[in-house]
Design a protein around this motif. Structure first.
Motif, PDB file in Angstrom:
ATOM      1  N   PRO A  88      29.836   9.421  81.750  1.00  0.00           N
ATOM      2  CA  PRO A  88      31.149  10.050  80.888  1.00  0.00           C
ATOM      3  C   PRO A  88      32.133  10.325  82.232  1.00  0.00           C
ATOM      4  CG  PRO A  88      28.960  11.519  82.597  1.00  0.00           C
ATOM      5  CD  PRO A  88      28.473   9.929  81.751  1.00  0.00           C
ATOM      6  N   PHE A  89      33.187  10.233  81.806  1.00  0.00           N
ATOM      7  CA  PHE A  89      34.340   9.173  82.534  1.00  0.00           C
ATOM      8  C   PHE A  89      35.338  10.692  82.768  1.00  0.00           C
ATOM      9  CE2 PHE A  89      34.547   6.488  79.387  1.00  0.00           C
ATOM     10  CZ  PHE A  89      35.249   6.206  79.109  1.00  0.00           C
ATOM     11  N   LEU A  90      36.279  10.340  83.460  1.00  0.00           N
ATOM     12  CA  LEU A  90      38.299  11.144  82.789  1.00  0.00           C
ATOM     13  C   LEU A  90      38.953  10.341  83.498  1.00  0.00           C
ATOM     14  CD1 LEU A  90      37.102  14.295  85.810  1.00  0.00           C
ATOM     15  CD2 LEU A  90      36.882  14.786  83.004  1.00  0.00           C
ATOM     16  N   GLN A 119      47.542  15.852  80.843  1.00  0.00           N
ATOM     17  CA  GLN A 119      46.137  15.779  79.713  1.00  0.00           C
ATOM     18  C   GLN A 119      45.082  15.143  80.939  1.00  0.00           C
ATOM     19  OE1 GLN A 119      47.695  15.433  75.506  1.00  0.00           O
ATOM     20  NE2 GLN A 119      45.883  13.715  76.077  1.00  0.00           N
ATOM     21  N   VAL A 120      44.098  16.252  81.246  1.00  0.00           N
ATOM     22  CA  VAL A 120      43.192  15.713  81.804  1.00  0.00           C
ATOM     23  C   VAL A 120      41.663  15.438  80.192  1.00  0.00           C
ATOM     24  CG1 VAL A 120      41.216  16.326  83.440  1.00  0.00           C
ATOM     25  CG2 VAL A 120      43.660  16.993  83.505  1.00  0.00           C
ATOM     26  N   GLU A 121      41.296  14.505  80.127  1.00  0.00           N
ATOM     27  CA  GLU A 121      40.174  13.686  79.065  1.00  0.00           C
ATOM     28  C   GLU A 121      38.963  13.775  79.316  1.00  0.00           C
ATOM     29  OE1 GLU A 121      41.907  10.460  77.418  1.00  0.00           O
ATOM     30  OE2 GLU A 121      44.043  12.008  76.870  1.00  0.00           O
ATOM     31  N   LEU A 122      37.863  14.131  79.259  1.00  0.00           N
ATOM     32  CA  LEU A 122      36.608  13.816  79.727  1.00  0.00           C
ATOM     33  C   LEU A 122      35.904  12.930  78.632  1.00  0.00           C
ATOM     34  CD1 LEU A 122      33.892  14.231  81.138  1.00  0.00           C
ATOM     35  CD2 LEU A 122      33.880  16.557  79.531  1.00  0.00           C
ATOM     36  N   TYR A 123      35.157  11.610  78.385  1.00  0.00           N
ATOM     37  CA  TYR A 123      34.659  10.959  78.098  1.00  0.00           C
ATOM     38  C   TYR A 123      33.579  11.483  78.252  1.00  0.00           C
ATOM     39  CZ  TYR A 123      39.323  10.173  76.111  1.00  0.00           C
ATOM     40  OH  TYR A 123      40.325   9.679  76.041  1.00  0.00           O
ATOM     41  N   LYS A 154      41.711  23.975  75.612  1.00  0.00           N
ATOM     42  CA  LYS A 154      41.091  22.828  75.512  1.00  0.00           C
ATOM     43  C   LYS A 154      40.727  22.608  74.144  1.00  0.00           C
ATOM     44  CE  LYS A 154      35.541  22.659  76.662  1.00  0.00           C
ATOM     45  NZ  LYS A 154      34.772  23.708  77.038  1.00  0.00           N
ATOM     46  N   THR A 155      40.380  21.552  74.016  1.00  0.00           N
ATOM     47  CA  THR A 155      40.342  21.276  72.821  1.00  0.00           C
ATOM     48  C   THR A 155      39.267  19.704  72.729  1.00  0.00           C
ATOM     49  OG1 THR A 155      42.163  18.876  72.675  1.00  0.00           O
ATOM     50  CG2 THR A 155      42.881  21.360  71.298  1.00  0.00           C
ATOM     51  N   SER A 196      30.853   6.375  69.098  1.00  0.00           N
ATOM     52  CA  SER A 196      30.884   6.741  69.450  1.00  0.00           C
ATOM     53  C   SER A 196      30.732   7.269  70.986  1.00  0.00           C
ATOM     54  CB  SER A 196      29.232   5.612  69.857  1.00  0.00           C
ATOM     55  OG  SER A 196      29.008   5.264  68.174  1.00  0.00           O
ATOM     56  N   MET A 197      30.848   8.727  70.810  1.00  0.00           N
ATOM     57  CA  MET A 197      32.195   9.501  72.289  1.00  0.00           C
ATOM     58  C   MET A 197      32.268  10.651  71.803  1.00  0.00           C
ATOM     59  SD  MET A 197      33.367   7.192  75.297  1.00  0.00           S
ATOM     60  CE  MET A 197      34.557   6.469  74.738  1.00  0.00           C
ATOM     61  N   TYR A 198      32.308  11.782  72.704  1.00  0.00           N
ATOM     62  CA  TYR A 198      33.228  13.394  72.361  1.00  0.00           C
ATOM     63  C   TYR A 198      34.526  13.378  73.564  1.00  0.00           C
ATOM     64  CZ  TYR A 198      29.173  15.086  70.036  1.00  0.00           C
ATOM     65  OH  TYR A 198      28.098  15.652  69.186  1.00  0.00           O
ATOM     66  N   GLN A 199      35.560  13.443  72.867  1.00  0.00           N
ATOM     67  CA  GLN A 199      36.683  13.419  74.218  1.00  0.00           C
ATOM     68  C   GLN A 199      36.801  14.949  73.990  1.00  0.00           C
ATOM     69  OE1 GLN A 199      40.656  12.949  72.419  1.00  0.00           O
ATOM     70  NE2 GLN A 199      41.236  11.489  74.187  1.00  0.00           N
TER      71      GLN A 199
END
Length: 111
Positions: free
Chosen positions: A34-36, A60-64, A89-90, A98-101
């Motif tokens: 995970p990263f931001l 926007q703060v995006e978590l992957y 949050k979305t 192959s990741m979630y955002q």
């Protein structure tokens, strides 16, 4: 809160963090999830008397993550809540990566 304080808050979570994107090089590859990522999205300034009366910056703060990572999500959400930053949050599944955002949209009043 202004952008430098937002950076400090997000950095304190302990996940790799970049503004906009990680610049991957052979010497310094992008981190594994995970990263931001965080970045300015748009201004929503309050106008009065023919001028920008109050600066409102939307970020926007995006978590992957590689998997649905509730622990990482809770780390980000707890930091935003502790700093009294309301968020929306979305979530998106990035199949080609192959990741979630997870996107947290926040407003910084005054900067």
């Amino acid at each position: 809160m202004q952008q430098p304080e937002l950076y400090e808050l997000l950095n304190s979570i302990g996940l790799p963090l970049a503004y906009g994107e990680f610049k991957s090089t052979p010497e310094l590859p992008a981190p594994d999830p995970p990263f931001l990522i965080y970045q300015f999205a748009y201004a929503g300034d309050l106008m009065a008397d023919n001028r920008n009366y109050l600066e409102i910056s939307n970020f926007q703060v995006e978590l992957y993550t590689n998997i649905k990572d509730l622990v990482a999500e809770r780390l980000v959400q707890d930091a935003l809540i502790a700093a009294e930053l309301p968020y929306s949050k979305t979530e998106a599944s990035l199949e080609t990566e192959s990741m979630y955002q997870i996107i947290y949209e926040i407003q910084l009043i005054g900067g």
